[in-house]
Design a protein around this motif. Structure first.
Motif, PDB file in Angstrom:
ATOM      1  N   LEU A 108       0.828  -1.206   0.000  1.00  0.00           N
ATOM      2  CA  LEU A 108       0.000   0.000   0.000  1.00  0.00           C
ATOM      3  C   LEU A 108       0.863   1.256   0.000  1.00  0.00           C
ATOM      4  N   GLY A 109       1.992   1.196   0.727  1.00  0.00           N
ATOM      5  CA  GLY A 109       2.899   2.347   0.734  1.00  0.00           C
ATOM      6  C   GLY A 109       3.481   2.621  -0.638  1.00  0.00           C
ATOM      7  N   PHE A 110       3.833   1.553  -1.357  1.00  0.00           N
ATOM      8  CA  PHE A 110       4.369   1.728  -2.715  1.00  0.00           C
ATOM      9  C   PHE A 110       3.317   2.341  -3.639  1.00  0.00           C
ATOM     10  N   VAL A 111       2.071   1.876  -3.513  1.00  0.00           N
ATOM     11  CA  VAL A 111       0.998   2.463  -4.320  1.00  0.00           C
ATOM     12  C   VAL A 111       0.798   3.921  -3.943  1.00  0.00           C
ATOM     13  N   GLY A 112       0.855   4.218  -2.627  1.00  0.00           N
ATOM     14  CA  GLY A 112       0.699   5.601  -2.184  1.00  0.00           C
ATOM     15  C   GLY A 112       1.781   6.519  -2.705  1.00  0.00           C
ATOM     16  N   ALA A 121       3.756   7.488 -10.853  1.00  0.00           N
ATOM     17  CA  ALA A 121       5.213   7.363 -10.922  1.00  0.00           C
ATOM     18  C   ALA A 121       5.579   5.908 -11.187  1.00  0.00           C
ATOM     19  N   THR A 122       6.607   5.684 -11.956  1.00  0.00           N
ATOM     20  CA  THR A 122       7.061   4.320 -12.245  1.00  0.00           C
ATOM     21  C   THR A 122       7.803   3.770 -11.024  1.00  0.00           C
ATOM     22  N   PRO A 123       7.915   2.441 -10.922  1.00  0.00           N
ATOM     23  CA  PRO A 123       8.695   1.861  -9.815  1.00  0.00           C
ATOM     24  C   PRO A 123      10.120   2.397  -9.753  1.00  0.00           C
ATOM     25  N   GLY A 124      10.723   2.617 -10.916  1.00  0.00           N
ATOM     26  CA  GLY A 124      12.076   3.166 -10.926  1.00  0.00           C
ATOM     27  C   GLY A 124      12.129   4.562 -10.321  1.00  0.00           C
ATOM     28  N   GLU A 125      11.126   5.383 -10.628  1.00  0.00           N
ATOM     29  CA  GLU A 125      11.092   6.734 -10.064  1.00  0.00           C
ATOM     30  C   GLU A 125      10.893   6.693  -8.554  1.00  0.00           C
ATOM     31  N   VAL A 126      10.056   5.767  -8.066  1.00  0.00           N
ATOM     32  CA  VAL A 126       9.828   5.653  -6.623  1.00  0.00           C
ATOM     33  C   VAL A 126      11.105   5.226  -5.911  1.00  0.00           C
ATOM     34  N   PHE A 127      11.763   4.176  -6.424  1.00  0.00           N
ATOM     35  CA  PHE A 127      13.005   3.710  -5.804  1.00  0.00           C
ATOM     36  C   PHE A 127      14.095   4.778  -5.908  1.00  0.00           C
ATOM     37  N   GLY A 128      14.139   5.490  -7.021  1.00  0.00           N
ATOM     38  CA  GLY A 128      15.126   6.552  -7.167  1.00  0.00           C
ATOM     39  C   GLY A 128      14.908   7.671  -6.165  1.00  0.00           C
ATOM     40  N   ALA A 129      13.632   8.027  -5.919  1.00  0.00           N
ATOM     41  CA  ALA A 129      13.335   9.085  -4.956  1.00  0.00           C
ATOM     42  C   ALA A 129      13.664   8.635  -3.535  1.00  0.00           C
ATOM     43  N   LEU A 130      13.389   7.364  -3.212  1.00  0.00           N
ATOM     44  CA  LEU A 130      13.662   6.865  -1.864  1.00  0.00           C
ATOM     45  C   LEU A 130      15.149   6.732  -1.591  1.00  0.00           C
ATOM     46  N   ILE A 170       7.403  12.964  -4.666  1.00  0.00           N
ATOM     47  CA  ILE A 170       7.382  11.663  -3.974  1.00  0.00           C
ATOM     48  C   ILE A 170       7.938  11.787  -2.557  1.00  0.00           C
ATOM     49  N   ALA A 171       9.098  12.426  -2.422  1.00  0.00           N
ATOM     50  CA  ALA A 171       9.785  12.440  -1.128  1.00  0.00           C
ATOM     51  C   ALA A 171       9.185  13.431  -0.142  1.00  0.00           C
ATOM     52  N   GLU A 172       8.649  14.552  -0.624  1.00  0.00           N
ATOM     53  CA  GLU A 172       8.180  15.601   0.279  1.00  0.00           C
ATOM     54  C   GLU A 172       6.659  15.697   0.370  1.00  0.00           C
ATOM     55  N   TRP A 173       5.944  15.195  -0.617  1.00  0.00           N
ATOM     56  CA  TRP A 173       4.480  15.285  -0.593  1.00  0.00           C
ATOM     57  C   TRP A 173       3.811  13.947  -0.299  1.00  0.00           C
TER      58      TRP A 173
END
Length: 342
Positions: free
Chosen positions: A37-41, A49-58, A67-70
């Motif tokens: 659920l966190g990944f979807v959020g 956002a793509t999975p790559g963008e999420v992992f890149g932001a984290l 992703i990181a601030e909002w």
């Protein structure tokens, strides 16, 4: 000769191991659900956002303010506040020995809202002052309900009934305060009363994270005594549990968790009611254990917040609207179950 039947008795140790296995399975399942659920959020917004963008932001490899601030603070808030509400509900359901004995039913949410409203409308306080007002309002309401329920010994059913009555009166007071407030303050108060994770950032989570972490640590250290007191006063006393101090600690931690969430997100209804019972049934554990309640509350609030964001997208609903709808259906089912038992 009559045929003899043999009964297989499961030893206490076997039962304890079964419960432990269920709890371990529940922990693993809830952690997986929270991560999913966190990944979807983190991925969901005006654009996915793509999975790559999420992992890149984290990881910081591809910085993303969105992703990181909002989105990330909202995901963390859902986990933190859901766990706090689940624990608060478990505490009061253990205290009352009643599945309806949760903070939102017995008026603690409404009392915390009253304290915050008084600061907002009468004293025009800042966000920190509003938080203290919410805690004070919750404590005053809890003291009122607890004192009225102690006639001829503490009764869980009496506490629930008195809490419902106090909840109705405090809600009427809240409506009066909103009607008497200035238009801008009243609009902000009404919106905040719905319970929402919209607009939460990292700064909003510093104090709540610290307070909730301390409260959960305190009650976690007393988890065994809490379980003993849930089995009955005589058993608790025979095992050396100081009942009055235990109950006072339970009330303070439960009110602290509820009021802290209310101070930041507003009253998020029915999570504290449903999460402990869902967690107890999934774990098949005696009493209302804290860990399953916390994990179930975190997953429930995360799921409800995602539904609130997606239901009328691009308009994001307050999460309290979704939890109230879910909790209302659960409450009807719970009341029907109680009627069948009688």
């Amino acid at each position: 000769m009559a045929e003899q039947t043999s009964t297989v008795r499961v030893p206490v140790g076997g039962r304890a191991w079964f419960v432990q296995r269920r709890i371990i399975g529940l922990v693993v399942g809830c952690v997986v659900a929270m991560l999913g659920l966190g990944f979807v959020g983190l991925s969901y917004g005006t654009s996915w956002a793509t999975p790559g963008e999420v992992f890149g932001a984290l990881t910081g490899l591809e910085p993303s303010v969105v992703i990181a601030e909002w989105r990330a603070p909202r995901v963390v808030a859902g986990i933190l506040f859901g766990a706090a509400l689940g624990v608060a509900g478990a505490i009061f359901q253990n205290l009352t020995r009643n599945p309806m004995g949760s903070p939102d039913i017995i008026g603690l949410d409404a009392g915390a809202y009253t304290g915050a409203l008084l600061v907002m409308t009468v004293f025009a306080g800042a966000s920190v002052t509003v938080a203290f007002g919410a805690v004070a309002g919750g404590l005053v309401t809890a003291a009122l309900v607890y004192s009225l329920s102690r006639s001829n010994g503490l009764s869980g059913m009496r506490l629930v009934v008195i809490g419902i009555a106090v909840n109705a009166m405090v809600t009427a007071l809240n409506n009066w305060l909103v009607l008497r407030a200035e238009l801008e303050v009243a609009m902000a108060a009404v919106g905040w009363n719905s319970g929402s994770l919209n607009g939460i950032d990292w700064e909003d989570l510093v104090v709540p994270f610290t307070v909730i972490a301390v409260l959960l640590t305190v009650i976690g250290l007393r988890a065994s005594a809490l379980q003993q007191s849930a089995l009955g006063d005589s058993i608790a006393v025979s095992t050396g549990v100081p009942l009055e101090r235990q109950r006072l600690l339970m009330v303070l931690v439960g009110v602290g968790c509820t009021a802290t969430v209310t101070a930041v997100a507003g009253p998020v209804m029915f999570v504290a009611l449903a999460a402990p019972q869902i967690g107890r049934r999934l774990a098949k554990a005696p009493g209302v254990p804290l860990l399953p309640a916390a994990l179930t509350g975190a997953v429930l609030l995360q799921f409800a917040d995602l539904v609130a964001q997606m239901l009328l997208a691009p308009v994001s609903l307050p999460v309290g609207v979704v939890t109230t709808a879910i909790g209302g259906g659960y409450l009807i089912w719970l009341l029907a179950q109680e009627v069948r038992r009688r």
